[in-house]
Design a protein around this motif. Structure first.
Motif, PDB file in Angstrom:
ATOM      1  N   LEU A 113      -7.664   5.744   1.977  1.00 25.50           N
ATOM      2  CA  LEU A 113      -8.276   4.944   3.034  1.00 25.50           C
ATOM      3  C   LEU A 113      -8.598   5.812   4.249  1.00 25.50           C
ATOM      4  O   LEU A 113      -9.684   5.708   4.825  1.00 25.50           O
ATOM      5  CB  LEU A 113      -7.341   3.800   3.432  1.00 25.50           C
ATOM      6  CG  LEU A 113      -7.854   2.862   4.515  1.00 25.50           C
ATOM      7  CD1 LEU A 113      -9.138   2.170   4.070  1.00 25.50           C
ATOM      8  CD2 LEU A 113      -6.787   1.852   4.863  1.00 25.50           C
ATOM      9  N   ASP A 114      -7.678   6.676   4.630  1.00 27.14           N
ATOM     10  CA  ASP A 114      -7.924   7.587   5.749  1.00 27.14           C
ATOM     11  C   ASP A 114      -9.111   8.501   5.461  1.00 27.14           C
ATOM     12  O   ASP A 114      -9.924   8.777   6.345  1.00 27.14           O
ATOM     13  CB  ASP A 114      -6.673   8.422   6.050  1.00 27.14           C
ATOM     14  CG  ASP A 114      -5.557   7.593   6.643  1.00 27.14           C
ATOM     15  OD1 ASP A 114      -5.841   6.498   7.177  1.00 27.14           O
ATOM     16  OD2 ASP A 114      -4.386   8.041   6.571  1.00 27.14           O
ATOM     17  N   LYS A 115      -9.229   8.967   4.238  1.00 30.95           N
ATOM     18  CA  LYS A 115     -10.321   9.843   3.849  1.00 30.95           C
ATOM     19  C   LYS A 115     -11.665   9.110   3.920  1.00 30.95           C
ATOM     20  O   LYS A 115     -12.668   9.670   4.362  1.00 30.95           O
ATOM     21  CB  LYS A 115     -10.069  10.347   2.426  1.00 30.95           C
ATOM     22  CG  LYS A 115     -11.014  11.417   1.963  1.00 30.95           C
ATOM     23  CD  LYS A 115     -10.606  11.910   0.578  1.00 30.95           C
ATOM     24  CE  LYS A 115     -11.521  12.992   0.070  1.00 30.95           C
ATOM     25  NZ  LYS A 115     -11.139  13.442  -1.272  1.00 30.95           N
ATOM     26  N   GLN A 116     -11.661   7.844   3.520  1.00 34.61           N
ATOM     27  CA  GLN A 116     -12.893   7.060   3.550  1.00 34.61           C
ATOM     28  C   GLN A 116     -13.300   6.703   4.980  1.00 34.61           C
ATOM     29  O   GLN A 116     -14.477   6.667   5.310  1.00 34.61           O
ATOM     30  CB  GLN A 116     -12.724   5.784   2.726  1.00 34.61           C
ATOM     31  CG  GLN A 116     -12.642   6.037   1.238  1.00 34.61           C
ATOM     32  CD  GLN A 116     -12.301   4.770   0.472  1.00 34.61           C
ATOM     33  OE1 GLN A 116     -11.863   3.768   1.045  1.00 34.61           O
ATOM     34  NE2 GLN A 116     -12.501   4.817  -0.840  1.00 34.61           N
ATOM     35  N   LEU A 117     -12.324   6.447   5.820  1.00 32.49           N
ATOM     36  CA  LEU A 117     -12.617   6.033   7.187  1.00 32.49           C
ATOM     37  C   LEU A 117     -12.809   7.203   8.145  1.00 32.49           C
ATOM     38  O   LEU A 117     -13.148   6.990   9.311  1.00 32.49           O
ATOM     39  CB  LEU A 117     -11.498   5.123   7.705  1.00 32.49           C
ATOM     40  CG  LEU A 117     -11.351   3.783   6.988  1.00 32.49           C
ATOM     41  CD1 LEU A 117     -10.189   2.991   7.562  1.00 32.49           C
ATOM     42  CD2 LEU A 117     -12.627   2.977   7.077  1.00 32.49           C
ATOM     43  N   MET A 138       0.853  -1.154   0.000  1.00 33.11           N
ATOM     44  CA  MET A 138       0.000   0.000   0.000  1.00 33.11           C
ATOM     45  C   MET A 138       0.912   1.234   0.000  1.00 33.11           C
ATOM     46  O   MET A 138       1.757   1.382   0.868  1.00 33.11           O
ATOM     47  CB  MET A 138      -0.879  -0.025   1.256  1.00 33.11           C
ATOM     48  CG  MET A 138      -1.784   1.173   1.364  1.00 33.11           C
ATOM     49  SD  MET A 138      -2.774   1.254   2.863  1.00 33.11           S
ATOM     50  CE  MET A 138      -3.856  -0.102   2.698  1.00 33.11           C
ATOM     51  N   ASP A 139       0.720   2.072  -0.974  1.00 32.40           N
ATOM     52  CA  ASP A 139       1.551   3.278  -1.045  1.00 32.40           C
ATOM     53  C   ASP A 139       0.857   4.433  -0.308  1.00 32.40           C
ATOM     54  O   ASP A 139      -0.229   4.293   0.242  1.00 32.40           O
ATOM     55  CB  ASP A 139       1.874   3.640  -2.495  1.00 32.40           C
ATOM     56  CG  ASP A 139       0.629   3.910  -3.332  1.00 32.40           C
ATOM     57  OD1 ASP A 139      -0.480   3.874  -2.766  1.00 32.40           O
ATOM     58  OD2 ASP A 139       0.776   4.160  -4.543  1.00 32.40           O
ATOM     59  N   SER A 140       1.485   5.590  -0.303  1.00 33.96           N
ATOM     60  CA  SER A 140       0.961   6.731   0.459  1.00 33.96           C
ATOM     61  C   SER A 140      -0.371   7.236  -0.090  1.00 33.96           C
ATOM     62  O   SER A 140      -1.229   7.691   0.669  1.00 33.96           O
ATOM     63  CB  SER A 140       1.993   7.855   0.480  1.00 33.96           C
ATOM     64  OG  SER A 140       2.251   8.318  -0.831  1.00 33.96           O
ATOM     65  N   GLN A 141      -0.557   7.149  -1.416  1.00 28.91           N
ATOM     66  CA  GLN A 141      -1.808   7.594  -2.003  1.00 28.91           C
ATOM     67  C   GLN A 141      -2.974   6.685  -1.550  1.00 28.91           C
ATOM     68  O   GLN A 141      -4.059   7.171  -1.224  1.00 28.91           O
ATOM     69  CB  GLN A 141      -1.709   7.603  -3.530  1.00 28.91           C
ATOM     70  CG  GLN A 141      -2.958   8.159  -4.196  1.00 28.91           C
ATOM     71  CD  GLN A 141      -2.833   8.169  -5.716  1.00 28.91           C
ATOM     72  OE1 GLN A 141      -1.840   7.670  -6.277  1.00 28.91           O
ATOM     73  NE2 GLN A 141      -3.823   8.726  -6.385  1.00 28.91           N
ATOM     74  N   ASP A 142      -2.731   5.387  -1.514  1.00 27.45           N
ATOM     75  CA  ASP A 142      -3.741   4.450  -1.031  1.00 27.45           C
ATOM     76  C   ASP A 142      -4.068   4.711   0.449  1.00 27.45           C
ATOM     77  O   ASP A 142      -5.230   4.658   0.860  1.00 27.45           O
ATOM     78  CB  ASP A 142      -3.273   3.011  -1.212  1.00 27.45           C
ATOM     79  CG  ASP A 142      -3.196   2.592  -2.666  1.00 27.45           C
ATOM     80  OD1 ASP A 142      -3.882   3.215  -3.499  1.00 27.45           O
ATOM     81  OD2 ASP A 142      -2.446   1.637  -2.957  1.00 27.45           O
ATOM     82  N   GLN A 143      -3.033   4.976   1.224  1.00 31.57           N
ATOM     83  CA  GLN A 143      -3.236   5.250   2.641  1.00 31.57           C
ATOM     84  C   GLN A 143      -4.069   6.519   2.850  1.00 31.57           C
ATOM     85  O   GLN A 143      -4.964   6.549   3.688  1.00 31.57           O
ATOM     86  CB  GLN A 143      -1.883   5.380   3.356  1.00 31.57           C
ATOM     87  CG  GLN A 143      -2.002   5.555   4.859  1.00 31.57           C
ATOM     88  CD  GLN A 143      -2.593   4.338   5.535  1.00 31.57           C
ATOM     89  OE1 GLN A 143      -2.300   3.204   5.159  1.00 31.57           O
ATOM     90  NE2 GLN A 143      -3.466   4.569   6.507  1.00 31.57           N
ATOM     91  N   GLU A 144      -3.778   7.549   2.073  1.00 25.61           N
ATOM     92  CA  GLU A 144      -4.550   8.795   2.181  1.00 25.61           C
ATOM     93  C   GLU A 144      -6.003   8.570   1.783  1.00 25.61           C
ATOM     94  O   GLU A 144      -6.928   9.087   2.432  1.00 25.61           O
ATOM     95  CB  GLU A 144      -3.930   9.872   1.288  1.00 25.61           C
ATOM     96  CG  GLU A 144      -2.605  10.405   1.777  1.00 25.61           C
ATOM     97  CD  GLU A 144      -1.955  11.358   0.774  1.00 25.61           C
ATOM     98  OE1 GLU A 144      -2.664  11.832  -0.150  1.00 25.61           O
ATOM     99  OE2 GLU A 144      -0.765  11.615   0.928  1.00 25.61           O
TER     100      GLU A 144
END
Length: 72
Positions: A9-13, A1-7
């Motif tokens: 996911l954080d936005k969705q959660l 998972m790269d930083s874009q995916d993490q961001e």
């Protein structure tokens, strides 16, 4: 998972709010239901009376506490 995916996911959660667990309430409920069952079961068991048995009247009279004069 790269930083874009993490961001993403954080936005969705971000809008997902999970209530904290209340283990004490669950345990107290389980204990209350268990004790209630024991009390109700004990009350129902005590309400039954022993009836004299036609098979063995001597044993039945001893169990129900009949006076010795009625025993055979």
């Amino acid at each position: 998972m790269d930083s874009q995916d993490q961001e993403l996911l954080d936005k969705q959660l971000r809008h997902l709010h999970v209530a904290p667990r209340r283990d004490g309430v669950v345990i107290a409920t389980i204990v209350a239901v268990f004790l209630g069952g024991i009390i109700i079961g004990g009350a129902l068991a005590k309400s039954r009376e022993l009836a004299p048995s036609a098979v063995n009247p001597q044993l039945a009279s001893v169990l129900i506490g009949a006076p010795p004069s009625l025993r055979q």
